[in-house]
Design a protein around this motif. Structure first.
Motif, PDB file in Angstrom:
ATOM      1  N   PHE A   1      73.668  15.756 -28.479  1.00 22.02           N
ATOM      2  CA  PHE A   1      73.306  14.946 -27.317  1.00 22.02           C
ATOM      3  C   PHE A   1      73.640  13.478 -27.572  1.00 22.02           C
ATOM      4  CE2 PHE A   1      70.219  18.480 -26.525  1.00 22.02           C
ATOM      5  CZ  PHE A   1      70.710  18.856 -25.278  1.00 22.02           C
ATOM      6  N   GLU A   2      74.040  12.769 -26.510  1.00 21.79           N
ATOM      7  CA  GLU A   2      74.248  11.329 -26.594  1.00 21.79           C
ATOM      8  C   GLU A   2      72.914  10.588 -26.541  1.00 21.79           C
ATOM      9  OE1 GLU A   2      76.920  10.066 -23.562  1.00 21.79           O
ATOM     10  OE2 GLU A   2      78.415  11.596 -24.045  1.00 21.79           O
ATOM     11  N   SER A   3      71.945  11.150 -25.845  1.00 20.29           N
ATOM     12  CA  SER A   3      70.637  10.515 -25.674  1.00 20.29           C
ATOM     13  C   SER A   3      69.855  10.565 -26.983  1.00 20.29           C
ATOM     14  CB  SER A   3      69.850  11.230 -24.575  1.00 20.29           C
ATOM     15  OG  SER A   3      70.570  11.219 -23.366  1.00 20.29           O
ATOM     16  N   PRO A   4      68.979   9.572 -27.194  1.00 23.73           N
ATOM     17  CA  PRO A   4      68.182   9.567 -28.426  1.00 23.73           C
ATOM     18  C   PRO A   4      67.206  10.736 -28.476  1.00 23.73           C
ATOM     19  CG  PRO A   4      67.510   7.776 -26.959  1.00 23.73           C
ATOM     20  CD  PRO A   4      68.718   8.396 -26.351  1.00 23.73           C
ATOM     21  N   ILE A   5      66.965  11.208 -29.696  1.00 22.28           N
ATOM     22  CA  ILE A   5      66.019  12.297 -29.944  1.00 22.28           C
ATOM     23  C   ILE A   5      64.953  11.780 -30.902  1.00 22.28           C
ATOM     24  CG2 ILE A   5      65.685  14.619 -30.882  1.00 22.28           C
ATOM     25  CD1 ILE A   5      68.625  15.194 -30.189  1.00 22.28           C
ATOM     26  N   LEU A   6      63.692  11.902 -30.494  1.00 20.72           N
ATOM     27  CA  LEU A   6      62.560  11.544 -31.342  1.00 20.72           C
ATOM     28  C   LEU A   6      61.825  12.818 -31.712  1.00 20.72           C
ATOM     29  CD1 LEU A   6      61.220   8.448 -29.344  1.00 20.72           C
ATOM     30  CD2 LEU A   6      63.049   8.552 -31.061  1.00 20.72           C
ATOM     31  N   LEU A   7      61.355  12.891 -32.944  1.00 19.07           N
ATOM     32  CA  LEU A   7      60.730  14.115 -33.442  1.00 19.07           C
ATOM     33  C   LEU A   7      59.213  14.038 -33.375  1.00 19.07           C
ATOM     34  CD1 LEU A   7      62.994  14.830 -36.553  1.00 19.07           C
ATOM     35  CD2 LEU A   7      63.137  15.818 -34.258  1.00 19.07           C
ATOM     36  N   ASP A   8      58.621  15.100 -32.844  1.00 22.72           N
ATOM     37  CA  ASP A   8      57.164  15.206 -32.716  1.00 22.72           C
ATOM     38  C   ASP A   8      56.789  16.662 -32.986  1.00 22.72           C
ATOM     39  OD1 ASP A   8      54.497  15.019 -32.165  1.00 22.72           O
ATOM     40  OD2 ASP A   8      54.727  14.546 -30.044  1.00 22.72           O
ATOM     41  N   GLN A   9      56.640  16.999 -34.257  1.00 20.88           N
ATOM     42  CA  GLN A   9      56.434  18.399 -34.647  1.00 20.88           C
ATOM     43  C   GLN A   9      55.129  18.977 -34.110  1.00 20.88           C
ATOM     44  OE1 GLN A   9      58.964  19.718 -35.720  1.00 20.88           O
ATOM     45  NE2 GLN A   9      60.138  18.113 -36.716  1.00 20.88           N
ATOM     46  N   SER A  10      54.147  18.139 -33.837  1.00 22.89           N
ATOM     47  CA  SER A  10      52.845  18.628 -33.365  1.00 22.89           C
ATOM     48  C   SER A  10      52.772  18.761 -31.847  1.00 22.89           C
ATOM     49  CB  SER A  10      51.736  17.679 -33.823  1.00 22.89           C
ATOM     50  OG  SER A  10      51.858  16.423 -33.168  1.00 22.89           O
ATOM     51  N   PHE A  11      53.823  18.316 -31.127  1.00 18.92           N
ATOM     52  CA  PHE A  11      53.847  18.292 -29.659  1.00 18.92           C
ATOM     53  C   PHE A  11      52.706  17.446 -29.104  1.00 18.92           C
ATOM     54  CE2 PHE A  11      53.898  20.194 -25.320  1.00 18.92           C
ATOM     55  CZ  PHE A  11      55.244  20.067 -25.067  1.00 18.92           C
ATOM     56  N   ARG A  12      52.211  16.513 -29.902  1.00 17.81           N
ATOM     57  CA  ARG A  12      51.102  15.660 -29.476  1.00 17.81           C
ATOM     58  C   ARG A  12      51.479  14.800 -28.276  1.00 17.81           C
ATOM     59  NH1 ARG A  12      49.743  10.577 -30.024  1.00 17.81           N
ATOM     60  NH2 ARG A  12      51.556  10.142 -31.328  1.00 17.81           N
ATOM     61  N   THR A  13      52.701  14.274 -28.286  1.00 18.34           N
ATOM     62  CA  THR A  13      53.123  13.405 -27.186  1.00 18.34           C
ATOM     63  C   THR A  13      53.221  14.193 -25.888  1.00 18.34           C
ATOM     64  OG1 THR A  13      54.393  12.103 -28.780  1.00 18.34           O
ATOM     65  CG2 THR A  13      54.850  11.726 -26.441  1.00 18.34           C
ATOM     66  N   GLY A  14      53.808  15.389 -25.955  1.00 14.76           N
ATOM     67  CA  GLY A  14      53.896  16.225 -24.761  1.00 14.76           C
ATOM     68  C   GLY A  14      52.524  16.538 -24.199  1.00 14.76           C
ATOM     69  N   SER A  15      51.603  16.911 -25.070  1.00 17.48           N
ATOM     70  CA  SER A  15      50.237  17.217 -24.626  1.00 17.48           C
ATOM     71  C   SER A  15      49.567  16.001 -24.017  1.00 17.48           C
ATOM     72  CB  SER A  15      49.407  17.736 -25.806  1.00 17.48           C
ATOM     73  OG  SER A  15      49.949  18.936 -26.312  1.00 17.48           O
ATOM     74  N   LEU A  16      49.817  14.825 -24.587  1.00 18.26           N
ATOM     75  CA  LEU A  16      49.223  13.593 -24.082  1.00 18.26           C
ATOM     76  C   LEU A  16      49.648  13.329 -22.635  1.00 18.26           C
ATOM     77  CD1 LEU A  16      47.514  11.106 -24.892  1.00 18.26           C
ATOM     78  CD2 LEU A  16      49.644  10.025 -25.648  1.00 18.26           C
ATOM     79  N   PHE A  17      50.903  13.652 -22.324  1.00 23.25           N
ATOM     80  CA  PHE A  17      51.413  13.441 -20.975  1.00 23.25           C
ATOM     81  C   PHE A  17      51.113  14.610 -20.038  1.00 23.25           C
ATOM     82  CE2 PHE A  17      53.885  10.128 -23.032  1.00 23.25           C
ATOM     83  CZ  PHE A  17      53.955   9.150 -22.056  1.00 23.25           C
ATOM     84  N   GLY A  18      50.516  15.687 -20.563  1.00 21.55           N
ATOM     85  CA  GLY A  18      50.170  16.827 -19.718  1.00 21.55           C
ATOM     86  C   GLY A  18      51.159  17.957 -19.767  1.00 21.55           C
TER      87      GLY A  18
END
Length: 197
Positions: free
Chosen positions: A147-164
């Motif tokens: 991918f050309e877009s940046p990729i950030l790693l979040d193994q716990s999926f904490r960020t996804g859960s935070l946003f719902g």
């Protein structure tokens, strides 16, 4: 094996993991459980609201009700490692409207979306939002997608859960002022619709 996900869609699912309880007499006995915590609760009968069939989605294709941060609210600060191992914030990798795409390189739905995302990256114009993938998995697996877009790693999926978000692929729009500007969009078609809006 259901490579077309026809059974999941018939039950109203639009991503994984999701589950529904079917009673011994073949009747739907729960609403749709979306995301690991809800699925585990359904398996352990710990979620009375899921066991009530009246909580099922009114239409088979209806997405789960939005959770997380309300539209118009300030998005929480994101600070995650990129594929080089550097801790970065959203401001470091984006400078305007941004779609956060919650991703898993091992997810079959994500793999099916990959070609369409790359086409979008190639054709995105000045008015298009920035795209930032927030992914689980190894650096190597994520880098291999190219991918050309940046990729950030979040193994716990904490960020996804935070946003719902409760599964992949799913996405949310952050406006140029850092506010949440959409509900969580689940599944390839909704993700691409958000990117093209």
């Amino acid at each position: 094996l259901d490579s077309g996900f026809t059974v999941g869609r018939a039950f109203g699912a639009s991503g994984t993991p999701s589950a529904v309880l079917v009673s011994a007499d073949g009747k739907i006995a729960s609403g749709l459980a979306v995301g690991s915590p809800s699925v585990i609760s359904l398996l352990s009968n710990d979620a009375p609201h899921l066991l009530d069939p009246s909580n099922a989605a009114p239409e088979p294709e209806a997405p789960p009700a939005p959770r997380g941060i309300a539209m118009g609210s300030k998005a929480p600060e994101i600070k995650l490692p990129d594929l080089d191992g550097d801790e970065v914030t959203l401001d470091d990798v984006s400078d305007g409207r941004t779609v956060l795409l919650f991703w898993n390189p091992g997810c079959g739905f994500c793999k099916r979306l990959e070609a369409e995302l790359k086409e979008w990256e190639e054709s995105a114009g000045d008015e298009s939002p920035d795209l930032v993938l927030i992914s689980t998995g190894s650096v190597e697996d994520n880098a291999a997608h190219g991918f050309e877009s940046p990729i950030l790693l979040d193994q716990s999926f904490r960020t996804g859960s935070l946003f719902g978000a409760s599964g992949t692929p799913s996405a949310i729009l952050i406006d140029e002022d850092g506010n949440v500007a959409s509900t969580v969009k689940v599944g390839g078609p909704e993700v691409m619709s958000l990117l093209r809006s």
